[in-house]
Design a protein around this motif. Sequence first.
Motif, short mmCIF file in Angstrom:
data_model
loop_
_atom_site.label_atom_id
_atom_site.label_comp_id
_atom_site.label_asym_id
_atom_site.label_seq_id
_atom_site.Cartn_x
_atom_site.Cartn_y
_atom_site.Cartn_z
N TYR A 95 37.94 36.09 40.20
CA TYR A 95 39.09 36.77 40.79
C TYR A 95 39.70 37.69 39.73
O TYR A 95 39.86 37.30 38.57
CB TYR A 95 40.16 35.76 41.23
N GLN A 97 45.95 39.34 43.11
CA GLN A 97 44.49 39.32 43.03
C GLN A 97 43.97 40.65 43.55
O GLN A 97 44.00 40.92 44.74
CB GLN A 97 43.93 38.17 43.87
N CYS A 134 38.68 39.80 45.11
CA CYS A 134 38.42 38.44 45.57
C CYS A 134 36.92 38.29 45.82
O CYS A 134 36.35 39.03 46.63
CB CYS A 134 39.20 38.17 46.86
N GLN A 175 36.06 37.76 49.59
CA GLN A 175 36.81 38.58 50.53
C GLN A 175 36.11 38.70 51.88
O GLN A 175 36.76 38.68 52.93
CB GLN A 175 37.06 39.98 49.95
N CYS A 199 42.10 32.23 53.55
CA CYS A 199 43.27 32.65 52.78
C CYS A 199 44.38 31.60 52.84
O CYS A 199 45.06 31.34 51.85
CB CYS A 199 43.79 33.99 53.28
N GLU A 218 43.45 28.84 50.55
CA GLU A 218 43.64 29.23 49.16
C GLU A 218 45.12 29.11 48.76
O GLU A 218 45.44 28.61 47.68
CB GLU A 218 43.16 30.66 48.95
N CYS A 220 45.93 41.00 46.95
CA CYS A 220 46.52 39.77 47.48
C CYS A 220 47.74 39.44 46.63
O CYS A 220 47.66 39.42 45.39
CB CYS A 220 45.54 38.60 47.38
#
Length: 234
Positions: free
Chosen positions: A160, A177, A180, A183, A193, A196, A221
């Motif tokens: 990341y 971020q 990713c 992604q 997501c 996470e 992000c």
Amino acid sequence: MTPADSPALGQPERRKEALVGTDTTRERILSLIASAGPITAAALADKLGLTSAAVRRHLGALIEDGLIADHDMPNAVDRGRGRPARSFVATSVGQRTLQADYSEVAREAVSYLRDRGDLTEFVKAHEARFVASIAGAVDPDAPMAERVEALSEALAEQGYATSVRPGPGGHTLQLCQGHCPVQEIAQAAPEWCESEARAFSSVLNVHVQRLSTLAQGAHVCTTTIPLTPALKEG
């Protein structure tokens, strides 16, 4: 901001090959823009130890290839000219050049799991492994700012492109971020997501809030983390 992709969007792999194969400095600049953008040419030069002229030459090529775009920052001023400084962010094409080549397979796997009804369990299992992989890097007794920095470093080791910034008002931090490695999965499965964010909350022992994601089209992000929260219970 208008980080629209440039023409020839169907050729990210060609751009990636040219970028990585011929100029690692340009790749470093793109990676830093992805992780720290919006960022100015002067800041890039400072961080990379390059001349402004060299950075601007690479920026021009990255813009021409559609890998980065201008971003309006009203408060940023070019110290040498006294005019608003140009800042840059990675476009979605630029972000894709930093990703591995498993994207299509990943999307197919997510679709298969969803059709079978196994996606929820798969995401939960991944979340548990993800927490285990980063928890050891974060001291639960450290000040929150140190916890967030440690988390950022742990994420960077997993691919990341992360950075930590002060949030508005000085009462929060923002974990950003710019790249990713999963992604493509997150785009096919928004649950990824959410999982996470729960992992971050678990490791930091605080409620966090996702403000934007690459999977939803943002250039980064962003997760907001309070600096002085009450610890979670249970």
